[in-house]
Motif scaffolding. Structure first.
Motif, mmCIF file in Angstrom:
data_model
loop_
_atom_site.group_PDB
_atom_site.id
_atom_site.type_symbol
_atom_site.label_atom_id
_atom_site.label_comp_id
_atom_site.label_asym_id
_atom_site.label_seq_id
_atom_site.Cartn_x
_atom_site.Cartn_y
_atom_site.Cartn_z
ATOM 1 N N SER A 212 -2.107 -1.082 6.315
ATOM 2 C CA SER A 212 -2.611 -0.451 7.794
ATOM 3 C C SER A 212 -3.746 0.237 6.845
ATOM 4 C CB SER A 212 -2.107 0.827 8.430
ATOM 5 O OG SER A 212 -1.045 0.811 8.147
ATOM 6 N N TYR B 136 -6.646 -2.422 6.449
ATOM 7 C CA TYR B 136 -7.632 -2.681 8.152
ATOM 8 C C TYR B 136 -8.534 -1.754 8.462
ATOM 9 C CZ TYR B 136 -4.207 -7.124 8.717
ATOM 10 O OH TYR B 136 -3.994 -8.037 9.208
ATOM 11 N N VAL B 137 -7.859 -0.398 8.041
ATOM 12 C CA VAL B 137 -9.188 1.026 8.302
ATOM 13 C C VAL B 137 -10.690 0.734 7.773
ATOM 14 C CG1 VAL B 137 -8.524 2.946 7.244
ATOM 15 C CG2 VAL B 137 -8.904 2.992 9.109
ATOM 16 N N SER C 182 -11.938 -2.390 9.006
ATOM 17 C CA SER C 182 -12.404 -2.150 10.096
ATOM 18 C C SER C 182 -13.254 -2.322 11.181
ATOM 19 C CB SER C 182 -11.927 -0.877 10.896
ATOM 20 O OG SER C 182 -12.147 0.258 10.240
ATOM 21 N N TYR D 205 -15.937 -5.877 12.229
ATOM 22 C CA TYR D 205 -15.483 -5.916 13.075
ATOM 23 C C TYR D 205 -16.409 -5.585 14.615
ATOM 24 C CZ TYR D 205 -11.994 -9.107 11.032
ATOM 25 O OH TYR D 205 -11.798 -9.706 10.309
ATOM 26 N N GLN D 206 -17.422 -4.232 14.286
ATOM 27 C CA GLN D 206 -18.050 -3.353 15.162
ATOM 28 C C GLN D 206 -18.808 -4.490 15.506
ATOM 29 O OE1 GLN D 206 -15.538 0.904 13.190
ATOM 30 N NE2 GLN D 206 -18.104 0.205 13.006
ATOM 31 N N ASP E 121 -9.713 1.298 20.068
ATOM 32 C CA ASP E 121 -8.806 1.987 19.058
ATOM 33 C C ASP E 121 -7.428 2.385 19.229
ATOM 34 O OD1 ASP E 121 -10.295 0.993 16.483
ATOM 35 O OD2 ASP E 121 -11.828 2.628 17.226
ATOM 36 N N HIS F 44 -4.104 0.629 17.087
ATOM 37 C CA HIS F 44 -3.651 1.828 16.181
ATOM 38 C C HIS F 44 -4.356 2.220 15.641
ATOM 39 C CE1 HIS F 44 -7.659 -1.457 16.137
ATOM 40 N NE2 HIS F 44 -8.261 -0.616 15.928
ATOM 41 N N LYS F 45 -4.837 3.466 16.602
ATOM 42 C CA LYS F 45 -5.418 4.688 16.203
ATOM 43 C C LYS F 45 -4.341 5.909 15.238
ATOM 44 C CE LYS F 45 -3.490 7.199 20.714
ATOM 45 N NZ LYS F 45 -4.484 7.469 21.719
ATOM 46 N N TRP G 84 -4.320 4.106 11.099
ATOM 47 C CA TRP G 84 -5.960 3.777 11.266
ATOM 48 C C TRP G 84 -5.727 5.648 10.588
ATOM 49 C CZ3 TRP G 84 -9.412 -0.024 13.364
ATOM 50 C CH2 TRP G 84 -9.744 -1.365 12.906
#
Length: 259
Positions: free
Chosen positions: A142, A145-146, A149, A152-153, A168, A171-172, A175
């Motif tokens: 994680s 990934y954060v 990220s 992917y926006q 989100d 995974h909030k 993250w």
């Protein structure tokens, strides 16, 4: 027949800890070398898990150690935070599994194939891949990934409030735990130094928001290296902080007023 009571605690670095058999099954697998994890010094992570679960299950925290008049609240605390500790360790036991980390080569190919208009996304992938080259499986999936990220926006620089944005929701918690663990400043400095060389900085506010910003590469870039003699201590601190931030996430008061 004589029954011998097996102690429910052991001592690690002079502090009480639960036994490995009391950890979530995934951590027992890690301890036995049966889990597909890449972390070096596996025993260090297992011992941290043993200490973490003990402290929350037994109220071994400053609140009760320094304020004996609150001792009557310890059973309630232990019941609640014991559950949070088990949830936390269950999540990170799987988050450390090798198959759950980003496939950086695949992500890089995805955005390189989209053309020049995605050059900033490619830079972000390079940032996170360099982070992985620095820390590898010492930090959970994680963590990567954060910081990956934004690619992917729809808007690379969009600011999102993790607690409230439905995109989100899944995974909030992990993250936000990673972002708050940035208080372990050596890890934060390494992140920002890598990002600055690609013309970016990462931002996080305590209203659980996050966003990427651009900087002037010629003036904003800087170099930072973790001192070798402190490296393992900083990494242990970061993992520990990520864990307690994950555990605390559901009970931290929050308000849209901050967003």
């Amino acid at each position: 027949m004589v029954f011998l009571e097996v102690p429910r605690t052991e001592v690690i670095a002079g502090e009480n800890a639960v036994r490995i058999a009391q950890l979530p099954p995934v951590w027992q697998e890690i301890a036995r070398g049966e889990a597909n994890v890449g972390m070096p010094n596996r025993q260090t992570y297992v011992e941290a898990a043993q200490l973490f679960q003990y402290k929350l299950e037994n109220g071994d925290v400053d609140l009760f150690n320094e304020r004996p008049e609150l001792a009557h609240l310890k059973p309630s605390f232990s019941e609640l935070f014991g559950q949070m500790a088990r949830e936390t360790l269950e999540f990170y036991g799987h988050d450390f599994q090798i198959e759950n980390y980003p496939n950086f080569q695949a992500v890089l190919r995805e955005f390189e194939s989209k053309g020049i208009e995605y050059e900033n996304q490619v830079k972000v992938v390079h940032i996170v891949r360099q982070l992985f080259e620095e820390f590898g499986y010492e930090l959970p999936a994680s963590f990567y990934y954060v910081y990956l990220s934004p690619v992917y926006q729809d808007n690379l620089f969009e600011e999102r409030a993790l607690r409230f944005d439905p995109r989100d929701a899944k995974h909030k918690r992990p993250w936000d735990a990673v972002l708050h663990a940035g208080k372990v400043f050596a890890i934060q400095m390494k992140l920002q130094s890598i990002a600055s060389k690609h013309g970016f900085t990462y931002h996080h506010g305590c209203d659980c928001n996050k966003h990427l910003s651009s900087v002037d590469q010629s003036r904003g870039a800087f170099a930072y290296e973790l001192r070798p003699e402190h490296r393992q201590r900083w990494i242990r601190s970061f993992v520990w902080t990520t864990w307690y931030e994950y555990a605390l996430f559901p009970i931290v008061p929050n308000t849209r007023y901050l967003v």
